[in-house]
Every structure is written in structure tokens, then in C-alpha cells.
Design a protein around this motif. Sequence first.
Motif, PDB file in Angstrom:
ATOM      1  N   SER A 254     -16.516 -21.886  14.144  1.00  0.00           N
ATOM      2  CA  SER A 254     -16.671 -22.111  12.702  1.00  0.00           C
ATOM      3  C   SER A 254     -18.117 -21.871  12.295  1.00  0.00           C
ATOM      4  O   SER A 254     -19.046 -22.205  13.031  1.00  0.00           O
ATOM      5  N   THR A 255     -18.294 -21.286  11.102  1.00  0.00           N
ATOM      6  CA  THR A 255     -19.633 -21.112  10.529  1.00  0.00           C
ATOM      7  C   THR A 255     -19.604 -21.518   9.058  1.00  0.00           C
ATOM      8  O   THR A 255     -18.758 -21.038   8.299  1.00  0.00           O
ATOM      9  N   ARG A 256     -20.507 -22.392   8.664  1.00  0.00           N
ATOM     10  CA  ARG A 256     -20.620 -22.819   7.266  1.00  0.00           C
ATOM     11  C   ARG A 256     -21.691 -21.975   6.576  1.00  0.00           C
ATOM     12  O   ARG A 256     -22.879 -22.062   6.927  1.00  0.00           O
ATOM     13  N   ILE A 257     -21.276 -21.177   5.617  1.00  0.00           N
ATOM     14  CA  ILE A 257     -22.174 -20.300   4.872  1.00  0.00           C
ATOM     15  C   ILE A 257     -22.433 -20.941   3.513  1.00  0.00           C
ATOM     16  O   ILE A 257     -21.502 -21.128   2.716  1.00  0.00           O
ATOM     17  N   CYS A 258     -23.685 -21.288   3.229  1.00  0.00           N
ATOM     18  CA  CYS A 258     -24.043 -22.008   2.009  1.00  0.00           C
ATOM     19  C   CYS A 258     -24.902 -21.129   1.111  1.00  0.00           C
ATOM     20  O   CYS A 258     -25.808 -20.444   1.590  1.00  0.00           O
ATOM     21  N   GLY A 259     -24.637 -21.156  -0.177  1.00  0.00           N
ATOM     22  CA  GLY A 259     -25.397 -20.323  -1.090  1.00  0.00           C
ATOM     23  C   GLY A 259     -25.654 -20.967  -2.428  1.00  0.00           C
ATOM     24  O   GLY A 259     -24.991 -21.931  -2.824  1.00  0.00           O
ATOM     25  N   GLU A 260     -26.634 -20.417  -3.123  1.00  0.00           N
ATOM     26  CA  GLU A 260     -26.948 -20.784  -4.504  1.00  0.00           C
ATOM     27  C   GLU A 260     -26.676 -19.554  -5.348  1.00  0.00           C
ATOM     28  O   GLU A 260     -27.304 -18.511  -5.169  1.00  0.00           O
ATOM     29  N   LEU A 261     -25.695 -19.654  -6.252  1.00  0.00           N
ATOM     30  CA  LEU A 261     -25.311 -18.514  -7.064  1.00  0.00           C
ATOM     31  C   LEU A 261     -26.412 -18.159  -8.059  1.00  0.00           C
ATOM     32  O   LEU A 261     -27.195 -19.011  -8.472  1.00  0.00           O
ATOM     33  N   SER A 262     -26.461 -16.915  -8.450  1.00  0.00           N
ATOM     34  CA  SER A 262     -27.393 -16.471  -9.472  1.00  0.00           C
ATOM     35  C   SER A 262     -26.995 -17.060 -10.826  1.00  0.00           C
ATOM     36  O   SER A 262     -25.954 -17.716 -10.947  1.00  0.00           O
ATOM     37  N   HIS A 263     -27.814 -16.836 -11.821  1.00  0.00           N
ATOM     38  CA  HIS A 263     -27.570 -17.450 -13.131  1.00  0.00           C
ATOM     39  C   HIS A 263     -26.181 -17.110 -13.647  1.00  0.00           C
ATOM     40  O   HIS A 263     -25.468 -17.961 -14.178  1.00  0.00           O
ATOM     41  N   TYR A 264     -25.788 -15.849 -13.504  1.00  0.00           N
ATOM     42  CA  TYR A 264     -24.422 -15.490 -13.876  1.00  0.00           C
ATOM     43  C   TYR A 264     -23.532 -15.750 -12.667  1.00  0.00           C
ATOM     44  O   TYR A 264     -23.585 -15.026 -11.676  1.00  0.00           O
ATOM     45  N   ALA A 265     -22.775 -16.805 -12.718  1.00  0.00           N
ATOM     46  CA  ALA A 265     -21.982 -17.225 -11.567  1.00  0.00           C
ATOM     47  C   ALA A 265     -20.505 -16.935 -11.807  1.00  0.00           C
ATOM     48  O   ALA A 265     -19.892 -17.532 -12.695  1.00  0.00           O
ATOM     49  N   PRO A 266     -19.908 -16.030 -11.035  1.00  0.00           N
ATOM     50  CA  PRO A 266     -18.467 -15.827 -11.161  1.00  0.00           C
ATOM     51  C   PRO A 266     -17.715 -17.112 -10.831  1.00  0.00           C
ATOM     52  O   PRO A 266     -18.223 -17.984 -10.123  1.00  0.00           O
ATOM     53  N   SER A 267     -16.498 -17.222 -11.325  1.00  0.00           N
ATOM     54  CA  SER A 267     -15.695 -18.412 -11.050  1.00  0.00           C
ATOM     55  C   SER A 267     -15.317 -18.462  -9.580  1.00  0.00           C
ATOM     56  O   SER A 267     -15.404 -17.469  -8.847  1.00  0.00           O
ATOM     57  N   SER A 268     -14.870 -19.626  -9.151  1.00  0.00           N
ATOM     58  CA  SER A 268     -14.390 -19.760  -7.776  1.00  0.00           C
ATOM     59  C   SER A 268     -13.227 -18.818  -7.517  1.00  0.00           C
ATOM     60  O   SER A 268     -13.087 -18.272  -6.415  1.00  0.00           O
ATOM     61  N   PHE A 269     -12.412 -18.588  -8.524  1.00  0.00           N
ATOM     62  CA  PHE A 269     -11.268 -17.695  -8.372  1.00  0.00           C
ATOM     63  C   PHE A 269     -11.731 -16.252  -8.212  1.00  0.00           C
ATOM     64  O   PHE A 269     -11.227 -15.518  -7.343  1.00  0.00           O
ATOM     65  N   ASP A 270     -12.704 -15.825  -9.004  1.00  0.00           N
ATOM     66  CA  ASP A 270     -13.235 -14.465  -8.875  1.00  0.00           C
ATOM     67  C   ASP A 270     -13.861 -14.252  -7.496  1.00  0.00           C
ATOM     68  O   ASP A 270     -13.672 -13.207  -6.862  1.00  0.00           O
ATOM     69  N   LEU A 271     -14.612 -15.228  -7.037  1.00  0.00           N
ATOM     70  CA  LEU A 271     -15.233 -15.127  -5.720  1.00  0.00           C
ATOM     71  C   LEU A 271     -14.184 -15.109  -4.617  1.00  0.00           C
ATOM     72  O   LEU A 271     -14.302 -14.360  -3.636  1.00  0.00           O
ATOM     73  N   ALA A 272     -13.152 -15.923  -4.780  1.00  0.00           N
ATOM     74  CA  ALA A 272     -12.078 -15.937  -3.784  1.00  0.00           C
ATOM     75  C   ALA A 272     -11.375 -14.587  -3.710  1.00  0.00           C
ATOM     76  O   ALA A 272     -11.070 -14.090  -2.619  1.00  0.00           O
ATOM     77  N   LEU A 273     -11.135 -13.985  -4.877  1.00  0.00           N
ATOM     78  CA  LEU A 273     -10.494 -12.674  -4.895  1.00  0.00           C
ATOM     79  C   LEU A 273     -11.375 -11.619  -4.234  1.00  0.00           C
ATOM     80  O   LEU A 273     -10.884 -10.702  -3.565  1.00  0.00           O
ATOM     81  N   ALA A 274     -12.688 -11.732  -4.425  1.00  0.00           N
ATOM     82  CA  ALA A 274     -13.601 -10.774  -3.815  1.00  0.00           C
ATOM     83  C   ALA A 274     -13.581 -10.891  -2.293  1.00  0.00           C
ATOM     84  O   ALA A 274     -13.699  -9.885  -1.582  1.00  0.00           O
ATOM     85  N   LEU A 275     -13.410 -12.094  -1.781  1.00  0.00           N
ATOM     86  CA  LEU A 275     -13.408 -12.323  -0.344  1.00  0.00           C
ATOM     87  C   LEU A 275     -12.070 -12.003   0.319  1.00  0.00           C
ATOM     88  O   LEU A 275     -12.029 -11.586   1.474  1.00  0.00           O
ATOM     89  N   HIS A 276     -10.994 -12.203  -0.379  1.00  0.00           N
ATOM     90  CA  HIS A 276      -9.646 -12.144   0.188  1.00  0.00           C
ATOM     91  C   HIS A 276      -9.109 -10.715   0.279  1.00  0.00           C
ATOM     92  O   HIS A 276      -9.247  -9.955  -0.662  1.00  0.00           O
ATOM     93  N   PRO A 277      -8.466 -10.361   1.407  1.00  0.00           N
ATOM     94  CA  PRO A 277      -8.353 -11.114   2.651  1.00  0.00           C
ATOM     95  C   PRO A 277      -9.528 -10.828   3.573  1.00  0.00           C
ATOM     96  O   PRO A 277      -9.956  -9.686   3.703  1.00  0.00           O
ATOM     97  N   THR A 278     -10.055 -11.855   4.200  1.00  0.00           N
ATOM     98  CA  THR A 278     -11.182 -11.682   5.111  1.00  0.00           C
ATOM     99  C   THR A 278     -10.684 -11.152   6.455  1.00  0.00           C
ATOM    100  O   THR A 278      -9.474 -11.172   6.740  1.00  0.00           O
ATOM    101  N   PRO A 279     -11.606 -10.713   7.322  1.00  0.00           N
ATOM    102  CA  PRO A 279     -11.190 -10.292   8.667  1.00  0.00           C
ATOM    103  C   PRO A 279     -10.535 -11.405   9.475  1.00  0.00           C
ATOM    104  O   PRO A 279      -9.896 -11.127  10.490  1.00  0.00           O
TER     105      PRO A 279
END
Length: 407
Positions: free
Chosen positions: A291-316
Motif C-alpha cells: 500500500s502507498t498513501r499519496i497525499c496532495g494539495e490541489l491547485s486553486h481550481y480543484a476538480p471535484s472528487s468525481f472528476d478526479l476519480a474518473l481521471a484515475l479510473h481504471p488504475t493499473p
Amino acid sequence: MYTDTSQLFSVNTATTERMGNEQPTAIELLHRYGAGSSFFLDSPERTLLGSGIRARLSRRPGEPTADALQRLLTDVGQKDDTPAIAVGALPFAPEADPILFIPQQMATADRLTRHAIARTKPTIRNSVTQERPTPAVYAQQVQQALDLIRQSALKKVVLSRMLEVVGESDVDQAGVLRNLAARNAAGYTFAVDLPTVSGGVRRLIGASPELLLRRKGTQVLANPIAGTEPRSIDPGEDLARSRRLLHSAKDRHEHALVVAAVADTLRPYCRTLEVPPVPELIATPRVWHLSTRICGELSHYAPSSFDLALALHPTPAVCGEPRDLARQAIEQLEDFDRGLFTGLVGWCDANGDGEWAVTIRCAEIEANRAKLFAGAGIVADSEPWREVAETSAKFRTLLDALQGDGV
């Protein structure tokens, strides 16, 4: 640096339910889950229980899912004093229709790990099982995947199996959820109502160890897992297996592919992103994971959690790398439709906050049937029968919940 937001978390919805002047406890929500419930999610942040369905997501011709979800949240929010929350599940195939809706009522509570959950009885009786594919055929499919890896640019592909369990009477779905919650307290225990043509109750129920993404304001956390070792009931052997996994070159390579893909996807959205150089071990009752926990601070324009999830899905972690080649291999080798397995389950509010877990360790349950799913990541050093053993260990999470063994 990611900061724990468990004390800041809130669900903004006009239909949030309260018991008098007091917030219900998580254990109360778990035991209230039943025939009228439409959604349940217990996470390290909070526990959610949805009842009924107020509005479902529907996409206009050619409309992106993210736009349709924002329209749904806006339409319902305009009718209430506070924003609504959308919940549900997305399938493995991003182009397939999601199951997203706003519950008629939503209750929230603390996390279940703060409570002792009573053990429950078996939830299915006199059952028979059928594997698809059989272990021998699955081993052959793994070998075919290894051939593809050697002959092409494919680096990893995740191959799945299905196990159908049929009982003499209806499965106790609420009992399955309670069994999972009792045994898998550290992950994401969920249940989502699914459409059905039979008039009965069909649900996706599971206990996933993997968070795809959580967003709270500008804070974002992803927790990819990849690399697996079945656990042992012998403490010494169990410890040896965990150490073997942690130092396995094959599993570290498989895990690194997932971490790199997740980090590369999130980086353009973040002003800072912290990616630990080495993975850590996490455990479920049946398997060890890297397991790896990846932590970030979004830029001022922050996409929604749903938009980010769609960008990631499906992961390897659930598909492979490169994604397009892995999906081609999956379509070539798997002989059933994954549906919601290796998709996403979670929630998003009108502010864009939310969390999405990967739908692994899950089953689709209707009447007296439960379809269980399990997969394994195949890389160049994979051994076919070890992958068979890995999927068998992963099936045990739901088999334990059905049979009541050890719960």
C-alpha cells in the motif's frame, strides 16, 4: 502534507436524518440497514446510510457523466436549503452507465471501528458453488497473459474470476453486510441498491481495502494497493509471508506501476504531491497487500472528487498498464462481463468533496444467488498457479460473510 480530516468531515444534504436531537451512532446505522435502505458506506472517515431514492442520474444524449452528475446535484440543491449528496457505483468500463442517485434520506455517523460489532450467523444455507473459469482454465489464461506481456508492450494485466454461490433460500443481504463490517473494520464496507427487472432486491455488497480517492476542500488522498500474499493462520508463517511480500521484486514492480500511474494522473491537478518512495504493508483478514498513501494539495481550481476519480479510473491495480493494451487483453481473455466489479463506489457532494473506493472484495446478490468476484495482477514474473491461489484467497472475504465461518 495531508492532514486527517475526520473531525472536519460533513455531509451537506437537506435530507440528513437525525434521531431527535442526537446523531445516530454507526452501529445503529448498520443495524438499521434493511429493506428500505438504498446505500451504505462505512469508511475511515464516517458511516453513511441512505434510504429510498429521491432522484437518479440520467444522461442526455452525448452528455458526459460528470456534467450529468453536476446537473443532478444542482437541480436537487435548488429545491433545498443545503446541497445534496450523490451516492452510488460506477462500472469497470468507463463508457458503461453508472448507478448514481440521491437518497430520499441520508443519515451520518462516526466510523464503525469505534464500535464492537456482534458476530452473526451464516447468511446462506445449503449452497452450491460454480467457478468461472475453473482454476485450471484460469491458470491457462494467466499463461496467455504472460505470452502477451512477452510479445508486446503490455506490462501488466489484471485477470478476474467469478464464483457463483446458490442457496436453497434467499440470501440475508443485511447479514452479509454486518458480517463484512465485523471482520473488515479497517476498509470500506458498502452496499448499493442495483436496478432489477425481477421486482426483487439486488445489491452490490462488499468490503474493499482500497481507496481510489478522497477529496476534502483542497486536500486529496489516494491509496493504491497492488501486490498480494495470502495470509496464514500460523502467526510465524503469516509474518514470514508479510516479509516475503514486502521484499518481493515481482510484487514491488507490480505495485510501482500503479503508484506511478496514480501520481502522474494527479500531479497536473496539484500544487504539491507527496509520493512515498517505498510501500508499506496493510492486512485484511485474508490477505496482505502492498500500500502507498499519496497525499496532495490541489491547485486553486480543484476538480471535484468525481472528476478526479474518473481521471484515475481504471488504475493499473484493476486494469493493467498500458491501460488500452490491458483492456484489450481483458476483453480477449475474460469470458464474463465484470459489471461493477473493479469499478468505484462512493459519494460526491455539490462542493466537489467526496470519497471513492475501488469495488473489490464484493458480490452482486439477488434472491438466493451471490456472484463473487476476484482478480490478480499479472506481470512478467507471475506464476499461473500462484495467481489462482491469490484469487481463491480473495474470494474468502465474501465466502466468510456468506458462510459465517470465523466471523
